[in-house]
Design a protein around this motif. Sequence first.
Motif, PDB file in Angstrom:
ATOM      1  N   GLU A 149      55.466  43.346  61.930  1.00 46.38           N
ATOM      2  CA  GLU A 149      56.886  43.261  62.218  1.00 46.38           C
ATOM      3  C   GLU A 149      57.331  43.280  60.772  1.00 46.38           C
ATOM      4  N   ALA A 150      58.258  43.866  60.857  1.00 44.67           N
ATOM      5  CA  ALA A 150      59.192  44.348  59.326  1.00 44.67           C
ATOM      6  C   ALA A 150      60.434  43.818  59.303  1.00 44.67           C
ATOM      7  N   VAL A 151      60.865  43.276  58.452  1.00 40.55           N
ATOM      8  CA  VAL A 151      62.579  43.283  58.143  1.00 40.55           C
ATOM      9  C   VAL A 151      62.960  43.723  56.933  1.00 40.55           C
ATOM     10  N   PRO A 152      64.294  44.384  56.706  1.00 42.57           N
ATOM     11  CA  PRO A 152      64.295  44.812  55.277  1.00 42.57           C
ATOM     12  C   PRO A 152      64.831  43.655  54.779  1.00 42.57           C
ATOM     13  N   LEU A 153      64.502  43.649  53.498  1.00 45.98           N
ATOM     14  CA  LEU A 153      64.630  42.696  52.046  1.00 45.98           C
ATOM     15  C   LEU A 153      66.158  41.461  52.052  1.00 45.98           C
ATOM     16  N   ASP A 154      66.988  42.948  52.587  1.00 36.96           N
ATOM     17  CA  ASP A 154      68.213  41.951  52.087  1.00 36.96           C
ATOM     18  C   ASP A 154      68.473  40.931  53.110  1.00 36.96           C
ATOM     19  N   ARG A 155      68.149  41.385  54.328  1.00 33.67           N
ATOM     20  CA  ARG A 155      68.850  40.407  55.653  1.00 33.67           C
ATOM     21  C   ARG A 155      67.880  39.206  55.803  1.00 33.67           C
ATOM     22  N   ILE A 156      66.782  38.993  55.069  1.00 29.72           N
ATOM     23  CA  ILE A 156      66.383  37.574  55.320  1.00 29.72           C
ATOM     24  C   ILE A 156      67.121  36.394  54.445  1.00 29.72           C
ATOM     25  N   ASP A 157      66.982  35.588  55.029  1.00 23.24           N
ATOM     26  CA  ASP A 157      68.051  34.442  54.739  1.00 23.24           C
ATOM     27  C   ASP A 157      67.032  33.127  53.800  1.00 23.24           C
ATOM     28  N   PRO A 158      67.078  32.693  52.294  1.00 27.67           N
ATOM     29  CA  PRO A 158      66.468  31.778  51.754  1.00 27.67           C
ATOM     30  C   PRO A 158      66.232  30.750  52.095  1.00 27.67           C
ATOM     31  N   ASN A 159      66.695  29.931  52.736  1.00 28.50           N
ATOM     32  CA  ASN A 159      67.097  28.631  53.622  1.00 28.50           C
ATOM     33  C   ASN A 159      66.275  28.463  54.298  1.00 28.50           C
ATOM     34  N   LEU A 160      66.242  29.731  55.476  1.00 25.72           N
ATOM     35  CA  LEU A 160      65.737  29.327  56.469  1.00 25.72           C
ATOM     36  C   LEU A 160      63.966  29.829  56.021  1.00 25.72           C
ATOM     37  N   VAL A 161      64.016  30.556  54.880  1.00 29.04           N
ATOM     38  CA  VAL A 161      62.221  30.616  54.371  1.00 29.04           C
ATOM     39  C   VAL A 161      61.700  29.078  53.808  1.00 29.04           C
ATOM     40  N   GLN A 162      62.700  28.308  53.459  1.00 27.68           N
ATOM     41  CA  GLN A 162      62.325  27.308  53.101  1.00 27.68           C
ATOM     42  C   GLN A 162      62.083  26.447  53.642  1.00 27.68           C
ATOM     43  N   LYS A 163      62.926  26.002  54.667  1.00 26.95           N
ATOM     44  CA  LYS A 163      62.597  24.938  55.703  1.00 26.95           C
ATOM     45  C   LYS A 163      61.718  25.446  56.444  1.00 26.95           C
ATOM     46  N   GLY A 164      61.449  26.393  56.806  1.00 22.62           N
ATOM     47  CA  GLY A 164      60.343  27.449  57.518  1.00 22.62           C
ATOM     48  C   GLY A 164      58.708  26.881  57.111  1.00 22.62           C
ATOM     49  N   LEU A 165      58.785  26.852  55.297  1.00 18.93           N
ATOM     50  CA  LEU A 165      57.580  27.157  54.624  1.00 18.93           C
ATOM     51  C   LEU A 165      57.021  25.280  54.687  1.00 18.93           C
ATOM     52  N   THR A 166      58.613  24.299  54.549  1.00 14.91           N
ATOM     53  CA  THR A 166      57.994  23.040  54.445  1.00 14.91           C
ATOM     54  C   THR A 166      58.116  22.482  56.168  1.00 14.91           C
ATOM     55  N   ASP A 167      57.669  23.471  56.988  1.00 16.09           N
ATOM     56  CA  ASP A 167      57.792  22.436  58.463  1.00 16.09           C
ATOM     57  C   ASP A 167      56.309  23.120  58.822  1.00 16.09           C
ATOM     58  N   PHE A 168      56.153  24.115  57.995  1.00 17.14           N
ATOM     59  CA  PHE A 168      54.408  24.971  58.380  1.00 17.14           C
ATOM     60  C   PHE A 168      53.507  23.561  57.914  1.00 17.14           C
ATOM     61  N   THR A 169      54.467  23.658  56.311  1.00 14.10           N
ATOM     62  CA  THR A 169      52.941  23.271  55.689  1.00 14.10           C
ATOM     63  C   THR A 169      52.566  21.237  55.875  1.00 14.10           C
ATOM     64  N   GLN A 170      54.146  20.714  56.397  1.00 13.92           N
ATOM     65  CA  GLN A 170      53.793  19.428  57.648  1.00 13.92           C
ATOM     66  C   GLN A 170      53.079  19.533  58.770  1.00 13.92           C
ATOM     67  N   LYS A 171      52.977  20.809  58.847  1.00 15.44           N
ATOM     68  CA  LYS A 171      52.480  21.205  60.079  1.00 15.44           C
ATOM     69  C   LYS A 171      50.734  21.701  60.167  1.00 15.44           C
ATOM     70  N   LEU A 172      50.234  22.153  58.794  1.00 13.54           N
ATOM     71  CA  LEU A 172      48.875  21.855  58.392  1.00 13.54           C
ATOM     72  C   LEU A 172      48.197  20.468  57.724  1.00 13.54           C
ATOM     73  N   ASN A 173      48.877  19.611  57.082  1.00 13.10           N
ATOM     74  CA  ASN A 173      48.658  18.962  56.639  1.00 13.10           C
ATOM     75  C   ASN A 173      48.332  17.809  57.946  1.00 13.10           C
ATOM     76  N   THR A 174      49.108  17.792  59.230  1.00 15.02           N
ATOM     77  CA  THR A 174      48.791  17.025  60.416  1.00 15.02           C
ATOM     78  C   THR A 174      48.137  17.363  61.539  1.00 15.02           C
TER      79      THR A 174
END
Length: 200
Positions: A149-174
């Motif tokens: 999968e590839a996405v041009p860097l300018d099309r990535i939403d930083p807020n969604l990245v932060q939310k995804g990182l938080t969600d997956f970190t929480q899933k990893l801990n539980t």
Amino acid sequence: MFRHGSRFLARATTMTWRRPFATDLQAEYVADSNFAEAWKKVVPNVDPPKTPSAFMAPRPATPSSIPSKLTVNFVLPYTSELSGKEVDMVIIPATTGQMGVLPGHVATIAELKPGILSVHEGNDVNKYFVSGGFAFVHANSFADIIAIEAVPLDRIDPNLVQKGLTDFTQKLNTASTDVEKAEAQIGVDVHSALNAALTG
């Protein structure tokens, strides 16, 4: 086992390799004559099947001098981002570290990790975030990059990245099973790479 090591080493140095390392395709498709004869004996009315390499266009021969441009094919399972594009340089996120590929690069196969793929053409730099894949660099200054999968860097939403990182970190801990831990770890790795790409 160590007593026989010198014998194995001596045998390895005198062996002749039947197939040298190369990423180039042969000039034209050559069928295996033994297989074709055996096929004709069993099924005389049907032509022998062809392998996938029979349908691939051969690569140009390795030039005697280093070309001025690198020809890049950048493909995804669902589209082709670059097809036969001549560029100055490509920087790929290999698992061994960032790898710059220029014209005349030695033939290489590299596994990609989540990170930024940069395509340099003059003063223009196009950046893509890739989640993984492989890069095949050929001796004739061609590079084939296959990404999951590839996405041009300018099309990535930083807020969604932060939310995804938080969600997956929480899933990893539980996570309680190995499968859940592996899936969560992949999510953390990809989102961490995305975050690093956007911030740095």
